[in-house]
Design a protein around this motif. Structure first.
Motif, PDB file in Angstrom:
ATOM      1  N   PHE A 307      -0.367  22.315  21.890  1.00  0.00           N
ATOM      2  CA  PHE A 307       0.246  21.175  21.237  1.00  0.00           C
ATOM      3  C   PHE A 307      -0.167  19.826  21.799  1.00  0.00           C
ATOM      4  CE2 PHE A 307       3.105  24.392  19.530  1.00  0.00           C
ATOM      5  CZ  PHE A 307       3.177  23.969  18.212  1.00  0.00           C
ATOM      6  N   LEU A 308      -1.108  19.774  22.722  1.00  0.00           N
ATOM      7  CA  LEU A 308      -1.669  18.497  23.130  1.00  0.00           C
ATOM      8  C   LEU A 308      -2.783  18.161  22.150  1.00  0.00           C
ATOM      9  CD1 LEU A 308      -1.813  16.104  24.985  1.00  0.00           C
ATOM     10  CD2 LEU A 308      -3.251  17.438  26.536  1.00  0.00           C
ATOM     11  N   LEU A 309      -2.556  17.174  21.298  1.00  0.00           N
ATOM     12  CA  LEU A 309      -3.432  16.932  20.145  1.00  0.00           C
ATOM     13  C   LEU A 309      -4.182  15.610  20.218  1.00  0.00           C
ATOM     14  CD1 LEU A 309      -0.977  18.196  17.371  1.00  0.00           C
ATOM     15  CD2 LEU A 309      -2.904  19.427  18.375  1.00  0.00           C
ATOM     16  N   VAL A 310      -4.278  15.019  21.408  1.00  0.00           N
ATOM     17  CA  VAL A 310      -5.055  13.786  21.595  1.00  0.00           C
ATOM     18  C   VAL A 310      -6.152  14.064  22.602  1.00  0.00           C
ATOM     19  CG1 VAL A 310      -4.970  11.334  22.138  1.00  0.00           C
ATOM     20  CG2 VAL A 310      -2.931  12.468  21.231  1.00  0.00           C
ATOM     21  N   ASP A 311      -7.401  13.776  22.246  1.00  0.00           N
ATOM     22  CA  ASP A 311      -8.525  14.057  23.133  1.00  0.00           C
ATOM     23  C   ASP A 311      -8.925  12.864  23.993  1.00  0.00           C
ATOM     24  OD1 ASP A 311      -8.877  16.721  22.338  1.00  0.00           O
ATOM     25  OD2 ASP A 311      -9.930  16.083  20.532  1.00  0.00           O
ATOM     26  N   ARG A 312      -8.794  11.666  23.455  1.00  0.00           N
ATOM     27  CA  ARG A 312      -9.137  10.483  24.244  1.00  0.00           C
ATOM     28  C   ARG A 312      -8.563   9.231  23.586  1.00  0.00           C
ATOM     29  NH1 ARG A 312     -15.489  10.144  24.645  1.00  0.00           N
ATOM     30  NH2 ARG A 312     -15.147  12.291  25.301  1.00  0.00           N
ATOM     31  N   VAL A 313      -8.405   8.203  24.382  1.00  0.00           N
ATOM     32  CA  VAL A 313      -7.989   6.885  23.905  1.00  0.00           C
ATOM     33  C   VAL A 313      -9.157   5.933  24.097  1.00  0.00           C
ATOM     34  CG1 VAL A 313      -6.420   4.935  24.291  1.00  0.00           C
ATOM     35  CG2 VAL A 313      -5.553   7.284  24.373  1.00  0.00           C
ATOM     36  N   VAL A 314      -9.530   5.213  23.031  1.00  0.00           N
ATOM     37  CA  VAL A 314     -10.724   4.361  23.095  1.00  0.00           C
ATOM     38  C   VAL A 314     -10.409   2.872  22.984  1.00  0.00           C
ATOM     39  CG1 VAL A 314     -12.264   6.156  22.258  1.00  0.00           C
ATOM     40  CG2 VAL A 314     -11.116   4.674  20.606  1.00  0.00           C
ATOM     41  N   GLU A 315      -9.196   2.515  22.547  1.00  0.00           N
ATOM     42  CA  GLU A 315      -8.801   1.104  22.491  1.00  0.00           C
ATOM     43  C   GLU A 315      -7.327   1.006  22.846  1.00  0.00           C
ATOM     44  OE1 GLU A 315      -9.913  -1.123  18.952  1.00  0.00           O
ATOM     45  OE2 GLU A 315     -11.522   0.310  18.528  1.00  0.00           O
ATOM     46  N   PHE A 316      -6.974  -0.089  23.540  1.00  0.00           N
ATOM     47  CA  PHE A 316      -5.579  -0.262  23.923  1.00  0.00           C
ATOM     48  C   PHE A 316      -5.275  -1.739  24.115  1.00  0.00           C
ATOM     49  CE2 PHE A 316      -2.258  -0.778  27.118  1.00  0.00           C
ATOM     50  CZ  PHE A 316      -1.231  -0.024  26.550  1.00  0.00           C
ATOM     51  N   GLU A 317      -4.194  -2.218  23.481  1.00  0.00           N
ATOM     52  CA  GLU A 317      -3.667  -3.561  23.692  1.00  0.00           C
ATOM     53  C   GLU A 317      -2.187  -3.412  24.020  1.00  0.00           C
ATOM     54  OE1 GLU A 317      -4.741  -6.538  20.674  1.00  0.00           O
ATOM     55  OE2 GLU A 317      -6.093  -5.027  19.839  1.00  0.00           O
ATOM     56  N   GLU A 318      -1.805  -3.802  25.207  1.00  0.00           N
ATOM     57  CA  GLU A 318      -0.455  -3.560  25.701  1.00  0.00           C
ATOM     58  C   GLU A 318       0.606  -4.086  24.748  1.00  0.00           C
ATOM     59  OE1 GLU A 318       2.156  -4.306  29.787  1.00  0.00           O
ATOM     60  OE2 GLU A 318       0.087  -5.022  29.614  1.00  0.00           O
ATOM     61  N   ARG A 319       1.566  -3.216  24.426  1.00  0.00           N
ATOM     62  CA  ARG A 319       2.704  -3.528  23.561  1.00  0.00           C
ATOM     63  C   ARG A 319       2.286  -3.917  22.144  1.00  0.00           C
ATOM     64  NH1 ARG A 319       7.476  -4.399  26.410  1.00  0.00           N
ATOM     65  NH2 ARG A 319       8.309  -5.706  24.736  1.00  0.00           N
ATOM     66  N   LYS A 320       1.020  -3.654  21.776  1.00  0.00           N
ATOM     67  CA  LYS A 320       0.545  -4.064  20.457  1.00  0.00           C
ATOM     68  C   LYS A 320      -0.131  -2.939  19.684  1.00  0.00           C
ATOM     69  CE  LYS A 320      -0.204  -8.980  21.458  1.00  0.00           C
ATOM     70  NZ  LYS A 320      -1.212 -10.074  21.472  1.00  0.00           N
ATOM     71  N   ARG A 321      -1.107  -2.278  20.291  1.00  0.00           N
ATOM     72  CA  ARG A 321      -1.998  -1.439  19.481  1.00  0.00           C
ATOM     73  C   ARG A 321      -2.695  -0.426  20.371  1.00  0.00           C
ATOM     74  NH1 ARG A 321      -7.430  -2.382  18.795  1.00  0.00           N
ATOM     75  NH2 ARG A 321      -8.404  -1.467  16.946  1.00  0.00           N
ATOM     76  N   ILE A 322      -2.989   0.760  19.800  1.00  0.00           N
ATOM     77  CA  ILE A 322      -3.740   1.793  20.505  1.00  0.00           C
ATOM     78  C   ILE A 322      -4.565   2.563  19.488  1.00  0.00           C
ATOM     79  CG2 ILE A 322      -1.907   3.539  20.307  1.00  0.00           C
ATOM     80  CD1 ILE A 322      -2.660   4.478  23.135  1.00  0.00           C
TER      81      ILE A 322
END
Length: 433
Positions: A307-322
Motif C-alpha cells: 500500500f505504499l503507492l508513491v515512488d518519488r517526489v520531484v517538486e515541493f513548495e512548502e505549504r503550497k504544492r507537491i
C-alpha cells in the motif's frame, strides 16, 4: 559584494477587462471578460453560457483540436482559437487569470493579438507573492511534426525565430526572429493578423470554418495580392503572425519558457507537439533529481507494501504544492484479480496514491513526525477520466486550498503523458499517533 537579483514573481491583472466581437470560425457574437486570479491558478477559461460555467484550464491536458487554430476543452465544454489571447498574456508575463467567455470561440478582434494586448494594458499588472514558474531548455533538440520542423536550444531568455514559405508574390520565403520579453514584441508581432487564401474560403466554410472571417479580421490573399482595401501592417506580416501563434500555443506548457525556439513552417499541430515535448523533457529532467526517493518517503509515510503507492517526489513548495510520481507495473498485486485479462489500476487506489502525495505535503510542515499520522476526512468532486494500465507513470500534483491548524484542504490532479486520469478535492487532518 554583488547581490543576487530577486527571482521573478508571478503576475495577474489588477482589474477586469472585456472585449467582444465575432468568432473567426463560428461567426457568432461573443463576449470575453478577464479577471484577476490567485497564485498558481494559471490561465483558466470559463464557459459562462453553459450550465455550471465549467472551467477549462489552458494546458496541454485539455487540447482537443489544432485545425486552423488551437481548441481546448473539458468534458462537453469546448473553446476555440485561444492562441492569440495566450500570446498577449505571455508577452505581458501574466501567469494567472480567469477568462470568462459566453460562447464556443474567443472574439477574433482584428485577427491579431493587438486588441487583447490593449485590453491587458488597461487591466494593469499585479505582482504576486510567489516565484514565477519556468521551463528552462538546457539541451538542444529537434522535432518534426507533419510539415513543421523545430529546433530548440538553450538561451538566457525566451526567443522565437520562424521561417515560412508560400508560392505567392507577397510571401515567398520569410524569416523573422524576436525576443518575447522585449517591448518590441508587442508592437512588431502582436499586431500581425491571421491570413488565408481566397481560393480556400469556400472549402473552409464547407467544413464549418471561417464563418466569421472577413477583411476586418484577416488578411485575405488573392492569386497575386490581397483583397482590395487591405493594407499590410508589415511587409513580412505573415511570418510575424506565425511567430505569434508559436508563442500562444507554447503557452500551454503552463510556465514561462527560457530557450530559443526555431520553427520552420510552424503550424498549430506542430506547435502543440513541441509543447508536449518540452514538458516531457522537463519531467524527465525532474525524474533524474528527485527531492524525495522511496527510502526517504518511507520515513514520512507509515504505509508499506503493497500500500505504499508513491515512488518519488520531484517538486515541493512548502505549504503550497507537491508533485509525486507512481510507476505502475504489471507486478502490482492488484492486477492479479482486478480485470486480469485487461489490467486496469483500481480507481480507489489511484485516489489513495494521490492522497499519499498530499499526506507528504501536510506532514512536511510538522515537527516530531514520529508521533504524527495523517487521516483523510473527506473526498469531494472525485472524477476518473482515463484508465491507468501497466507501464504508465502517474504524475500527481497536489496544491493546498486552505490550512486551518492541523486540518488541510487540498486539490489533486493525476496525469499520464499530459492527460488527466483522475482529480479530487481532499481534506486531511494531522493527529497524534
Amino acid at each position: 559584494m554583488p547581490t543576487t537579483p530577486p527571482l521573478p514573481r508571478q503576475n495577474t491583472i489588477v482589474r477586469p477587462g472585456e472585449i467582444q466581437g465575432v468568432g473567426l470560425h463560428t461567426g457568432a457574437e461573443v463576449r470575453m471578460r478577464i479577471h484577476p486570479a490567485p497564485v498558481d491558478t494559471g490561465i483558466v477559461f470559463r464557459r459562462t453560457d453553459l450550465p455550471g460555467s465549467p472551467d477549462i484550464p489552458a494546458n496541454l491536458a485539455h487540447v482537443v483540436g489544432t485545425d486552423l487554430g488551437t481548441s481546448i476543452g473539458q468534458g462537453e465544454a469546448r473553446l476555440h482559437t485561444v492562441e492569440h489571447l495566450l500570446s498577449a498574456l505571455v508577452a505581458r508575463e501574466i501567469d494567472n487569470a480567469f477568462v470568462e467567455v459566453d460562447g464556443v470561440e474567443l472574439p477574433a478582434a482584428d485577427g491579431s493579438a493587438r486588441e487583447f494586448a490593449r485590453m491587458l494594458d488597461g487591466c494593469g499588472l499585479q505582482e504576486q507573492d510567489a516565484p514565477a514558474k519556468y521551463l528552462t531548455v538546457d539541451q538542444t533538440f529537434s522535432l518534426s511534426k507533419d510539415r513543421s520542423e523545430y529546433v530548440v536550444a538553450p538561451a538566457q531568455d525566451y526567443r522565437v525565430s520562424a521561417t515560412i514559405e508560400f508560392d505567392h508574390p507577397l510571401i515567398g520565403r520569410q524569416f523573422a526572429s524576436f525576443r518575447v520579453a522585449d517591448p518590441s514584441f508587442a508592437t512588431e508581432v502582436l499586431p500581425a493578423r491571421t491570413f488565408g487564401f481566397l481560393r480556400d474560403v469556400e472549402a473552409m466554410r464547407g467544413r464549418g470554418l471561417a464563418m466569421g472571417g472577413s477583411q476586418d479580421n484577416a488578411v485575405v490573399l488573392t492569386e497575386d495580392g490581397v483583397l482590395e482595401g487591405t493594407q499590410l501592417r508589415f511587409p513580412d506580416e505573415f511570418v510575424r503572425h506565425k511567430a505569434l501563434d508559436v508563442v500562444g500555443d507554447l503557452a500551454l506548457v503552463g510556465a514561462r519558457i527560457r530557450g530559443h525556439v526555431i520553427a520552420e513552417r510552424p503550424g498549430h499541430l506542430g506547435n502543440v507537439a513541441l509543447a508536449k515535448e518540452l514538458v516531457a523533457r522537463a519531467e524527465k529532467k525532474a525524474l533524474a533529481r528527485p527531492i524525495l526517493n522511496i527510502e526517504q518517503i518511507s520515513q514520512y509515510l507509515p504505509h508499506r507494501y503493497p500500500f505504499l503507492l508513491v515512488d518519488r517526489v520531484v517538486e515541493f513548495e512548502e505549504r503550497k504544492r507537491i508533485v509525486g510520481l507512481k510507476n505502475v507495473t504489471i507486478n502490482e498485486p492488484f492486477f492479479v484479480g482486478h480485470f486480469p485479462g485487461r489490467p486496469v489500476m483500481p480507481g480507489v487506489l489511484i485516489i489513495e496514491a494521490m492522497a499519499q502525495v498530499g499526506g507528504l505535503l501536510v506532514l512536511e510542515q510538522m515537527e516530531n513526525l514520529d508521533d504524527k499520522v495523517v487521516y483523510f476526512m473527506s473526498l469531494d468532486n472525485v472524477k476518473w477520466r482515463r484508465p491507468v494500465t501497466p507501464g504508465d507513470q502517474i504524475r500527481f500534483e497536489v496544491v493546498v486550498l486552505q490550512i486551518r491548524g492541523a486540518t488541510c484542504r487540498m486539490r489533486g490532479v493525476g496525469t499520464v503523458d499530459g492527460h488527466v486520469v483522475a482529480e479530487a478535492e481532499m481534506m486531511a487532518r494531522v493527529v497524534d499517533k
